[in-house]
Write a protein that holds these residues in place. Structure first.
Motif, PDB file in Angstrom:
ATOM      1  N   TYR A 301       0.836  -1.200   0.000  1.00 22.77           N
ATOM      2  CA  TYR A 301       0.000   0.000   0.000  1.00 22.77           C
ATOM      3  C   TYR A 301       0.872   1.251   0.000  1.00 22.77           C
ATOM      4  CZ  TYR A 301      -3.270   3.587   1.578  1.00 22.77           C
ATOM      5  OH  TYR A 301      -4.014   4.728   1.684  1.00 22.77           O
ATOM      6  N   GLU A 302       1.914   1.253   0.840  1.00 21.23           N
ATOM      7  CA  GLU A 302       2.799   2.421   0.924  1.00 21.23           C
ATOM      8  C   GLU A 302       3.590   2.612  -0.357  1.00 21.23           C
ATOM      9  OE1 GLU A 302       1.337   1.384   4.757  1.00 21.23           O
ATOM     10  OE2 GLU A 302       2.524   0.108   3.391  1.00 21.23           O
ATOM     11  N   TYR A 303       3.978   1.520  -1.025  1.00 21.60           N
ATOM     12  CA  TYR A 303       4.662   1.646  -2.317  1.00 21.60           C
ATOM     13  C   TYR A 303       3.747   2.285  -3.356  1.00 21.60           C
ATOM     14  CZ  TYR A 303       8.405  -1.485  -0.670  1.00 21.60           C
ATOM     15  OH  TYR A 303       9.448  -2.044   0.016  1.00 21.60           O
ATOM     16  N   PHE A 304       2.524   1.809  -3.437  1.00 22.58           N
ATOM     17  CA  PHE A 304       1.574   2.397  -4.377  1.00 22.58           C
ATOM     18  C   PHE A 304       1.320   3.872  -4.046  1.00 22.58           C
ATOM     19  CE2 PHE A 304       0.002  -2.033  -5.314  1.00 22.58           C
ATOM     20  CZ  PHE A 304       0.174  -1.980  -6.682  1.00 22.58           C
ATOM     21  N   ARG A 305       1.158   4.159  -2.763  1.00 22.88           N
ATOM     22  CA  ARG A 305       0.869   5.534  -2.358  1.00 22.88           C
ATOM     23  C   ARG A 305       2.042   6.459  -2.681  1.00 22.88           C
ATOM     24  NH1 ARG A 305      -0.220   6.364   3.914  1.00 22.88           N
ATOM     25  NH2 ARG A 305       2.054   6.187   3.933  1.00 22.88           N
ATOM     26  N   PHE A 306       3.252   6.009  -2.438  1.00 22.36           N
ATOM     27  CA  PHE A 306       4.431   6.819  -2.751  1.00 22.36           C
ATOM     28  C   PHE A 306       4.543   7.051  -4.249  1.00 22.36           C
ATOM     29  CE2 PHE A 306       9.215   6.963  -3.312  1.00 22.36           C
ATOM     30  CZ  PHE A 306       9.321   8.300  -2.953  1.00 22.36           C
ATOM     31  N   SER A 307       4.313   6.004  -5.044  1.00 20.13           N
ATOM     32  CA  SER A 307       4.357   6.166  -6.503  1.00 20.13           C
ATOM     33  C   SER A 307       3.378   7.247  -6.933  1.00 20.13           C
ATOM     34  CB  SER A 307       4.028   4.837  -7.191  1.00 20.13           C
ATOM     35  OG  SER A 307       4.942   3.831  -6.835  1.00 20.13           O
ATOM     36  N   MET A 313       4.643   5.773 -12.269  1.00 23.61           N
ATOM     37  CA  MET A 313       3.913   4.540 -12.534  1.00 23.61           C
ATOM     38  C   MET A 313       4.360   3.466 -11.556  1.00 23.61           C
ATOM     39  SD  MET A 313       4.027   2.306 -16.068  1.00 23.61           S
ATOM     40  CE  MET A 313       5.704   1.696 -15.824  1.00 23.61           C
ATOM     41  N   PRO A 314       3.431   2.817 -10.839  1.00 20.97           N
ATOM     42  CA  PRO A 314       3.838   1.709  -9.961  1.00 20.97           C
ATOM     43  C   PRO A 314       4.167   0.473 -10.783  1.00 20.97           C
ATOM     44  CG  PRO A 314       1.460   1.926  -9.944  1.00 20.97           C
ATOM     45  CD  PRO A 314       1.975   3.056 -10.799  1.00 20.97           C
ATOM     46  N   LEU A 315       5.256  -0.218 -10.411  1.00 22.84           N
ATOM     47  CA  LEU A 315       5.655  -1.405 -11.154  1.00 22.84           C
ATOM     48  C   LEU A 315       6.080  -2.490 -10.157  1.00 22.84           C
ATOM     49  CD1 LEU A 315       7.920  -1.421 -14.349  1.00 22.84           C
ATOM     50  CD2 LEU A 315       7.413  -3.412 -12.948  1.00 22.84           C
TER      51      LEU A 315
END
Length: 827
Positions: A301-307, A313-315
């Motif tokens: 969740y935090e990775y997506f939010r930071f992206s 783009m989240p990858l």
């Protein structure tokens, strides 16, 4: 095309004389027609379009990049879950100091099923946490949010304080605790600045504690459970087009089994996204591949939010149930594989599904009802078993495409830039019509200077390339220069290379498992490497389309391969005998059967070498690169023969040739990579790159006959009388590289030039008749090649200026050891 004007008198000089002459000879007073190089731009030709996502960042929890790094939590081992499964030196109280009666307990009274350990404190006892690095960093006047899950009898009180050896750092807080597990909060305002703070929790009565946490209020974009602001801002300043997460080797290593009550929620599990979402106190901690614990507080969740926060783009990358990174195992459990396939479909739903869907509802409950707009997903990372990997990859891809046809599914080509695994993986990817292939390589600066044209010959109709991990081996300016030169080739081939990211991203200077790294930090500061400055310059000046251009080159003065010979081992004991070196005319240069000792050999220091039973033996199976050398660095055109026997250890043996010194040589690495393959590697200034590789292993106790034939720059290798392989090392390390792009938004032409040599380069630039403004905005990075940015000194820093001599044809002198971008307005 050769260099103009001066080429004739320079062509016969040695490399050293060439550079010295270039530095000493001043330009004539009327030297408009005398230039070192020429760049010719063809505005009528159509170059490759460059996607907005061309450059991004690769995040892996390595070097304490997450806990103790980007994740802003200041308490180490906050839930008492550290274990010897994470690190042999760990205990559940690592980073804690107990006063009085304190015991870590794992029983039915735990906080929840995944957060199994908790701390039982006796009345009048306390615990103190040391944080990371030198301690907990607090700054005067700033707020810090404390929380703890606690259980105690009614009327109990916790006293929470921040202090260092000089005394209090904030007013202590008293928290009334009563009843079962409940989360309690308090806020501190620091009264002093300290890098050595400690968080202490004391109790007047018996109490149980878990999830003891301290966060700076000032996280990146003030997000809860957020990110360390200075590190996040440095990443955001790159303006990355994508964020690849959660790692490389972190993804596909560890056990492929599931957690269960029977296994005690066993660790060393492969990274699985469902472990990392939901309330932080309910996320399972895990053993990190790199030798420590990962709390998963920084999760998907935090990775997506930071992206989203940085407009990238989240990858994400998910495990394919085939291990890599030196491990060779593929699951045969079809039910487990199908469960992982379904987990991947659930991940896409978590990212993109409506808030009413099963996993979209989880995302919404965490604070993000709207989708994250996932478009790309990687399956697997650096697998050493390409056929086993691809068979499983196809199952992931088929399921994803059936349900989410718009998702780009990314495969990979193994851990190296060439060789049998790479070739097999690419063949399978091409035949399978894969969307995109993730390539990884870490090589010497010399390799990057030699391979600017790597993607010029790639199939334009085949799978696209995601260069997911790359770096030259070091953080000095010479490394940044080489990477910049290589990046001009990435841009020129932007129709093939669609995504690229330097790796790794972060390194805590006190917890380093891998070098080099882009951003360095400790608990009080962060700083940009020279490599970061190169990445930032390219990433913030990409342009939308390549404008085809050509440049003249530097004369090749490399000459034949010359050097002494050497013997070495790597985590192995080996014996050598009957070494003989003969020149091409048949005369003997060296002959040693070790019957009289080893006086002809020079020992660099590593390893334990001695003559035993007429053989030269290295017995230390822990030592790496135990090189001993003999002969003359001026030797050329010779045959090297030697008998080698592996006695014990992880790998095979290494036979070196063309040895100039401890950092510059070639060696034939037989039984390398945990005895899975053999390769010829070249070391230049300490950084190695692979020239030739084949799968295969070396048997223990068997004597091998080795012959290496060196002729000019061609080398032929024989194993037990059979030709094993040959190569010609004749590709020049071109120091002058360029690419030109157009920025449609601003109308700028961006002329990007790398001059990776210690002499300035006076260059004629022909813009092909393009009407342009007379001035250019110039950004220059220039420093000594050995310069390294540190916490207190940044010799590699961008300098901006204005150049007022722009015309359709003009001359510009690029500084020595420089990367220069000229942004020119079109008229």
């Amino acid at each position: 095309m050769p260099r103009t004007a001066r080429t004739g008198w320079r062509a016969g000089l040695t490399a050293t004389a060439l550079l010295t002459a270039a530095a000493l000879v001043p330009a004539p007073a009327h030297a408009e027609d005398v230039t070192d190089y020429a760049i010719t731009v063809d505005p009528s030709a159509r170059g490759a379009a460059i996607d907005d996502t061309m450059y991004g960042v690769f995040f892996e929890d390595i070097n304490r990049a997450a806990d103790g790094g980007l994740y802003a939590e200041l308490v180490q081992n906050r839930s008492f879950e550290y274990s010897t499964a994470d690190n042999g030196a760990y205990t559940p109280l690592t980073s804690w100091t107990a006063g009085g009666t304190a015991q870590v307990v794992n029983d039915s009274g735990r906080l929840n099923a995944r957060n199994r350990n908790y701390l039982s404190l006796g009345a009048g006892s306390s615990v103190t946490n040391a944080g990371y690095n030198t301690g907990i960093r607090v700054e005067q006047g700033k707020k810090y949010d404390f929380s703890v899950w606690a259980r105690a009898e009614s009327g109990s009180t916790l006293t929470v304080s921040l202090k260092d050896t000089a005394g209090s750092l904030a007013t202590a807080r008293r928290i009334a605790v009563e009843g079962g597990w409940t989360k309690y909060k308090a806020t501190f305002t620091a009264t002093r600045t300290s890098n050595r703070g400690r968080l202490a929790v004391a109790t007047a009565h018996d109490a149980a504690l878990d999830e003891v946490s301290l966060f700076p209020r000032d996280t990146y974009k003030n997000q809860p459970n957020g990110l360390r602001k200075d590190l996040a801002e440095k990443i955001a300043a790159l303006q990355p087009g994508f964020v690849r997460f959660p790692g490389g080797c972190l993804v596909n290593t560890g056990s492929m089994e599931d957690y269960s009550e029977a296994s005690g929620w066993q660790r060393r599990r492969s990274y699985q996204w469902k472990d990392t979402v939901g309330p932080v106190e309910e996320r399972a901690t895990n053993a990190n591949f790199w030798g420590y614990n990962q709390s998963y507080g920084l999760g998907y969740y935090e990775y997506f939010r930071f992206s989203e926060d940085i407009g990238a783009m989240p990858l994400p990358v998910v495990p394919a149930l085939v291990t890599g990174c030196g491990q060779n195992k593929a699951t045969e459990d079809d039910a487990l594989l199908q469960r992982h396939v379904q987990d991947t479909l659930d991940l896409i739903e978590f990212a993109n599904g409506p808030a009413t869907s099963k996993w979209g509802k989880v995302r919404a409950a965490m604070g993000h009802p709207k989708p994250f707009h996932l478009t790309h997903i990687g399956v697997g990372n650096e697998e050493n078993l390409p056929r086993e990997f691809f068979a499983r990859f196809e199952k992931f891809r088929a399921a994803i495409k059936a349900k989410y046809p718009g998702i780009t599914v990314i495969s990979n080509s193994g851990p190296d830039d060439a060789g049998a695994i790479f070739d097999t993986a690419w063949q399978l990817n091409r035949e399978g019509g894969v969307d995109m292939v993730d390539e990884h390589y870490y090589n010497s600066p010399d390799w990057f200077l030699r391979h600017n044209d790597r993607y010029d010959s790639y199939d334009r109709t085949g799978p696209k390339v995601f260069l997911g991990e790359y770096a030259s081996q070091g953080n000095a300016w010479r490394n940044g220069l080489a990477e910049a030169a290589f990046m001009t080739g990435l841009e020129r081939n932007a129709d093939v290379v669609k995504l690229a990211s330097y790796a790794p991203l972060l390194a805590n200077e006190d917890y380093v498992q891998w070098r080099p790294d882009m951003i360095w930090f400790n608990n009080r500061a962060s700083w940009n490497s020279a490599n970061y400055e190169v990445q930032k310059l390219f990433m913030t000046n990409v342009g939308d389309r390549v404008i085809p251009s050509k440049a003249t080159t530097t004369p090749d003065v490399s000459g034949p391969i010359t050097g002494a010979v050497g013997l070495s081992t790597w985590a192995t004991s080996a014996a050598y005998d009957d070494v003989k070196v003969t020149s091409a005319d048949g005369s003997t240069l060296l002959s040693d059967d070790f019957s009289g000792g080893a006086a002809q050999w020079r020992h660099s220091g590593a390893g334990d070498w001695s003559v035993q039973d007429g053989q030269y033996v290295q017995t230390d199976t822990a030592a790496e690169n135990t090189m001993v050398t003999a002969g003359d660095p001026a030797w050329r055109d010779y045959d090297l023969r030697v008998k080698a026997t592996k006695k014990s250890g992880k790998e095979g043996f290494l036979v070196a040739f063309g040895v100039k010194d401890t950092g510059n040589y070639y060696w034939w690495n037989l039984g390398g990579w945990n005895n899975t393959q053999s390769a010829v590697e070249q070391a230049v200034d300490g950084g190695k790159s692979t020239l030739l590789t084949k799968a295969g292993s070396i048997e223990t106790g068997r004597a091998y006959d080795i012959r290496i034939e060196v002729r000019g720059r061609q080398v032929t290798l024989f194993l037990d009388g059979q030709e094993w392989g040959r190569f010609t090392d004749d590709k020049p390390a071109e120091p002058f590289r360029q690419v030109v792009t157009r920025d449609a938004r601003t109308g700028d032409l961006i002329v990007k030039v790398v001059n990776a040599q210690p002499a300035e380069a006076r260059t004629a630039v022909d813009l092909g008749g393009t009407r342009v403004a007379s001035t250019a905005r110039v950004t220059t990075l220039a420093a000594d090649q050995d310069a390294v940015n540190t916490e207190t000194d940044a010799p590699v820093t961008p300098v901006t200026s204005t150049f007022r001599g722009v015309a359709p044809k003009f001359t510009y002198t690029f500084p020595a050891n420089s990367v220069t971008f000229l942004r020119i307005k079109q008229g």
